[in-house]
Design an enzyme around this catalytic site. Structure first.
Site, PDB file in Angstrom:
ATOM      1  N   TYR A  49      78.627  -6.797  -9.524  1.00 47.95           N
ATOM      2  CA  TYR A  49      79.202  -6.030  -8.387  1.00 47.95           C
ATOM      3  C   TYR A  49      79.237  -4.529  -8.691  1.00 47.95           C
ATOM      4  CZ  TYR A  49      81.321  -9.833  -5.642  1.00 47.95           C
ATOM      5  OH  TYR A  49      81.269 -10.772  -4.908  1.00 47.95           O
ATOM      6  N   ASP A  60      83.409 -15.543  -7.441  1.00 45.82           N
ATOM      7  CA  ASP A  60      83.375 -15.338  -5.892  1.00 45.82           C
ATOM      8  C   ASP A  60      83.091 -16.642  -5.139  1.00 45.82           C
ATOM      9  OD1 ASP A  60      83.853 -13.723  -3.537  1.00 45.82           O
ATOM     10  OD2 ASP A  60      81.439 -13.699  -3.606  1.00 45.82           O
ATOM     11  N   ASP A  85      85.434 -19.719  -3.488  1.00 50.20           N
ATOM     12  CA  ASP A  85      85.302 -20.121  -1.718  1.00 50.20           C
ATOM     13  C   ASP A  85      85.211 -21.505  -1.641  1.00 50.20           C
ATOM     14  OD1 ASP A  85      85.841 -17.437  -0.850  1.00 50.20           O
ATOM     15  OD2 ASP A  85      84.120 -17.972   0.439  1.00 50.20           O
ATOM     16  N   LYS A 145      75.816 -19.404 -16.927  1.00 52.79           N
ATOM     17  CA  LYS A 145      74.440 -19.902 -16.918  1.00 52.79           C
ATOM     18  C   LYS A 145      73.589 -19.489 -18.308  1.00 52.79           C
ATOM     19  CE  LYS A 145      71.218 -21.698 -14.282  1.00 52.79           C
ATOM     20  NZ  LYS A 145      71.389 -23.187 -13.654  1.00 52.79           N
TER      21      LYS A 145
HETATM   22  C1  IPM Z   1      86.548 -11.892  -2.283  1.00 51.81           C
HETATM   23  C2  IPM Z   1      85.539 -11.092  -1.141  1.00 51.81           C
HETATM   24  C3  IPM Z   1      84.989  -9.724  -1.809  1.00 51.81           C
HETATM   25  C4  IPM Z   1      84.263 -10.137  -3.113  1.00 51.81           C
HETATM   26  C5  IPM Z   1      84.309  -8.979  -0.740  1.00 51.81           C
HETATM   27  C6  IPM Z   1      85.187  -8.640   0.412  1.00 51.81           C
HETATM   28  C7  IPM Z   1      84.051  -7.461  -1.347  1.00 51.81           C
HETATM   29  O1  IPM Z   1      84.485 -11.926  -0.771  1.00 51.81           O
HETATM   30  O2  IPM Z   1      87.435 -11.020  -2.643  1.00 51.81           O
HETATM   31  O3  IPM Z   1      86.253 -12.858  -2.551  1.00 51.81           O
HETATM   32  O4  IPM Z   1      83.324 -10.361  -3.086  1.00 51.81           O
HETATM   33  O5  IPM Z   1      84.987  -9.937  -4.079  1.00 51.81           O
HETATM   34 MN    MN Z   2      84.856 -14.114  -2.001  1.00 50.42          MN
END
Ligand code: IPM
Ligand code: MN
Length: 373
Positions: free
Chosen positions: A145, A249, A253, A193
């Site tokens: 990032y 990230d 999810d 990894k």
């Molecule tokens: C999260 C989101 C963010 C990230 C995006 C919106 C930049 O997906 O907070 O998980 O990737 O960190």
């Molecule tokens: Mn995210």
């Protein structure tokens, strides 16, 4: 928080469903303040797409200044389809990344909890998700990032990003994971990894070294691909998962599947000058303004703010108990409609917020009555 000074909360509602879910989270915070007699001071500023449109930048200076002066920042979501063609550094997301960096929090806590009332809302079998209670500790300020150099070089038709971590960056987030595990089920899974990446080898060696400081905590290591599978097969086996920015990230999810919906997941970022709280879900422009969004992720994020920034653990628990109660009562937003049985009532964003607030008032009322005797 102290009794003499107001506790300043900066609200950055942002884009899409951000404003509507944040409104419900703020209502919960107001109830807590009313009942507890706390002096919460709310201020609101722009971030993301709405800030680009009104002030020409995804993170206006006034927003950053207000954030740095506050005791905690509560953010909704950023992003919108109309900005998708912009280069990464001009997009709403750039504002989010910039504020994360400026506030300095490096440990992003993302709990994923199988609420018993939602066992049938997960696409996984109820017996697979039952009892799952995972805390992701996602490193938030390093990795791909933020790594330099980064570029899309159109002339050579190639693009690159840099994955780089220092030992110190890994060690500090590992310590947060071990500390939190010591208050939970005393197990840390470090995800990397290391069979391919040198950065992951540094990661694994550093986490292993830090583990020496925590003899009471069990540590294991998993490759990220295997972890992605184990999360769906045996989510109950995890306690704290610590991992780098991009893996965290993605896996957080994925872990939303355990809970039934991404709309349920809260997060809080600690370790910096000012802690930053944001639900895990995005701005969901397709459902914005329709009353379809699930405010529970944002409301549970407010609970994390009370716990980690205001030192109000009992009030944080009161909000969590209120959420549990409304779920048990059968209230669901549209995202949780899967597997709905008789007795389930689909409600709007606002109605869900009102139900939580009503339950919260009862809980706070009762605890106040108990304290009075
Ligand atoms: C999260 C989101 C963010 C990230 C995006 C919106 C930049 O997906 O907070 O998980 O990737 O960190
Ligand atoms: Mn995210």
């Amino acid at each position: 928080m102290t009794a003499s000074k107001p506790f300043k909360i900066l609200i950055l509602a942002g884009d899409g469903i951000g404003p509507e879910v944040t409104e419900q989270a703020v209502n919960a915070l107001r109830s807590v303040a009313d009942f507890g007699g706390y002096d919460f001071q709310f201020d609101a500023k722009l971030i993301g797409g709405v800030a680009i449109k009104q002030q020409g930048s995804p993170l206006p200076e006034a927003t950053l200044a207000a954030a740095l002066e506050s005791d905690a920042v509560l953010l909704g979501a950023v992003g919108g389809n109309e900005f998708n063609q912009l280069p990464p550094d001009k997009r709403p997301e750039a504002g989010l990344l910039a504020i994360r960096q400026a506030l300095g929090g490096f440990a992003n806590l993302r709990p994923s909890f199988a609420w018993p009332a939602l066992a049938n809302n997960s696409p996984l079998r109820p017996e697979a998700v039952e009892g799952a209670d995972i805390l992701f500790v996602r490193e938030l300020l390093g990795g791909l990032y933020f790594g330099e150099p980064r570029q899309w070089d159109k002339a050579s038709d190639s693009a690159w990003n840099t994955l780089r971590y220092t030992k110190a960056e890994v060690a500090r987030v590992a310590r947060v994971a071990f500390e939190l595990a010591s208050k939970r089920r005393k197990k840390v899974t470090s995800v990397d990894k290391a069979n391919v990446l040198e950065v992951s080898q540094l990661w694994r060696a550093t986490v292993t070294e830090v583990a020496q400081e925590y003899p009471g905590i069990a540590l294991d290591h998993q490759y990220v691909d295997a972890c992605a599978m184990h999360l769906m097969n045996t989510p109950r086996n995890f306690d704290v998962i610590v991992t780098e920015n991009l893996f965290g990230d993605i896996l957080s999810d994925e872990a939303a599947v355990i809970t039934g919906s991404l709309g349920m997941l809260p997060s809080g970022t600690i370790g910096g000058a000012v802690n930053l709280y944001e639900p895990v879900h995005g701005s969901a422009p397709d459902i914005a303004g329709k009353g379809l969004a699930n405010p529970l992720g944002a409301i549970l994020t407010a609970a994390m703010l009370l716990r980690h920034s205001a030192g109000l653990e009992a009030d944080a628990q009161a909000i969590e108990a209120a959420v549990k109660h409304v779920l048990e009562q059968g209230y669901r937003t549209a995202d949780l409609a899967r597997g709905n049985a008789p007795g389930i009532q689909v409600v709007s964003t606002q109605e869900m917020g009102q139900q939580v607030n009503q339950a919260l008032s009862h809980i706070l009322d009762r605890s106040q009555a108990l304290h009075a005797v």
